[in-house]
Design an enzyme around this catalytic site. Structure first.
Site, PDB file in Angstrom:
ATOM      1  CG  ASP A  14      49.557  83.011 -32.427  1.00  0.00           C
ATOM      2  OD1 ASP A  14      49.579  84.004 -31.697  1.00  0.00           O
ATOM      3  OD2 ASP A  14      48.738  82.869 -33.347  1.00  0.00           O
TER       4      ASP A  14
ATOM      5  CG  ASN B  71      43.507  81.241 -43.632  1.00  0.00           C
ATOM      6  OD1 ASN B  71      43.270  81.459 -42.445  1.00  0.00           O
ATOM      7  ND2 ASN B  71      44.713  80.933 -44.073  1.00  0.00           N
TER       8      ASN B  71
ATOM      9  CG  HIS C  53      44.740  81.558 -39.339  1.00  0.00           C
ATOM     10  ND1 HIS C  53      45.321  82.244 -40.380  1.00  0.00           N
ATOM     11  CD2 HIS C  53      44.774  82.418 -38.292  1.00  0.00           C
ATOM     12  CE1 HIS C  53      45.688  83.444 -39.979  1.00  0.00           C
ATOM     13  NE2 HIS C  53      45.363  83.581 -38.721  1.00  0.00           N
TER      14      HIS C  53
ATOM     15  CD  GLU D  91      47.938  79.839 -41.844  1.00  0.00           C
ATOM     16  OE1 GLU D  91      46.707  80.010 -41.945  1.00  0.00           O
ATOM     17  OE2 GLU D  91      48.768  80.719 -42.141  1.00  0.00           O
TER      18      GLU D  91
HETATM   19  C1  GLP Z   1      46.805  86.363 -36.804  1.00  0.00           C
HETATM   20  C2  GLP Z   1      46.925  85.613 -35.463  1.00  0.00           C
HETATM   21  C3  GLP Z   1      45.595  85.113 -35.002  1.00  0.00           C
HETATM   22  C4  GLP Z   1      44.561  86.206 -35.216  1.00  0.00           C
HETATM   23  C5  GLP Z   1      44.342  86.388 -36.693  1.00  0.00           C
HETATM   24  C6  GLP Z   1      43.381  87.514 -37.044  1.00  0.00           C
HETATM   25  O1  GLP Z   1      47.536  85.806 -37.828  1.00  0.00           O
HETATM   26  N1  GLP Z   1      47.853  84.544 -35.442  1.00  0.00           N
HETATM   27  O2  GLP Z   1      45.669  84.722 -33.629  1.00  0.00           O
HETATM   28  O3  GLP Z   1      43.350  85.830 -34.637  1.00  0.00           O
HETATM   29  O4  GLP Z   1      45.542  86.490 -37.400  1.00  0.00           O
HETATM   30  O5  GLP Z   1      43.984  88.769 -36.925  1.00  0.00           O
HETATM   31  P1  GLP Z   1      43.145  90.107 -36.923  1.00  0.00           P
HETATM   32  O6  GLP Z   1      42.432  90.139 -35.621  1.00  0.00           O
HETATM   33  O7  GLP Z   1      44.164  91.204 -37.052  1.00  0.00           O
HETATM   34  O8  GLP Z   1      42.225  90.034 -38.076  1.00  0.00           O
END
Ligand code: GLP
Length: 239
Positions: A67, A136, A138, A143
């Protein structure tokens, strides 16, 4: 779902790196799907160490990221292109032309999403996909919603994700409101998936995933349908 429980963040990172390295040794021209966020940073440090010690080479590897924020310029230090260059690609022998991140500057994001999905198909699918998990539930930026999109698409970020990700920006107002993300179907084109989770704030999301149901309110639960998923997590996630 296979589950590997680790004592620490470092152990989780090492276990994931060992699985990525094994994939690359088995198939030097592997297509590896990558994620951003704080969760895989340690994994990327381990991969850089393995490359520097001569254990692995990325010369034949292609990467494709999950992404990217929209809109955002690659030079913005909060863009996922910047993150990947900074944490991984700039330290390896990988050909940058073989590293793919959705284009956060595309004038037509829907067209960019179609191009990206075609790229995944043209690459023959993903051999190994790394995923983190949002608080959440995702994955990528898929989402919670009544309907989950299969293909790469442009999406609105939820309030919860904007708040969670605002820790990296000067203020929540600076977080882009949209993102380009692989869809659930794009992720399922991966032959193997590793999902990583660390820290108590991921408990609810991981607990929902391990209930062995499919609930679009926790998009990660759909991974229960994939035949080859390994969860690598720290023990506190499961307490
Ligand atoms: C982000 C990314 C995800 C990631 C998630 C968790 O928004 N789009 O690909 O896995 O949030 O992030 P973190 O590893 O900093 O908790």
């Amino acid at each position: 779902m296979n589950i590997i429980v680790c004592k620490s963040y470092d152990e989780m990172s090492l276990r994931a790196a060992q699985m990525v390295a094994a994939q690359m040794k088995e198939k030097p021209c592997s297509v590896i799907g990558l994620a951003t966020g704080s969760t895989p940073e340690g994994l990327y440090r381990q991969l850089v160490n393995m490359y520097k010690s001569g254990e692995i080479s990325f010369k034949g590897v292609t990467t494709i990221n999950l992404d990217e924020y929209y809109p955002i310029a690659p030079a913005n230090d909060q863009s996922y292109r910047y993150f990947m260059d900074h944490h991984l690609f700039d330290h390896l022998d990988i050909d940058k032309a073989n590293t793919h991140v959705p284009d956060g500057t595309a004038a037509d994001p829907a067209a960019e999403a179609r191009r990206y999905e075609e790229r995944i198909t043209d690459l023959g699918g993903i051999d190994l996909q790394i995923l983190g998990i949002g608080r959440n539930g995702h994955v990528g930026f898929n989402e919670p919603a009544q309907r989950l999109m299969l293909d790469t698409h442009i999406t609105d970020l939820t309030k919860s994700t904007i708040e969670a990700n605002s820790r990296f920006f000067a203020s929540p107002n600076d977080v882009p409101r949209q993102a380009l993300t692989m869809g659930i179907g794009s992720i399922f084109k991966a032959r193997r998936i590793i999902i990583m989770a660390s820290g108590a704030n991921k408990k609810d999301a991981v607990r929902a995933m391990l209930e062995r149901t499919v609930d679009t309110a926790f998009p990660a639960t759909i991974l229960n349908l994939h035949p080859n998923v390994t969860l690598i997590c720290t023990a506190d996630v499961l307490e």
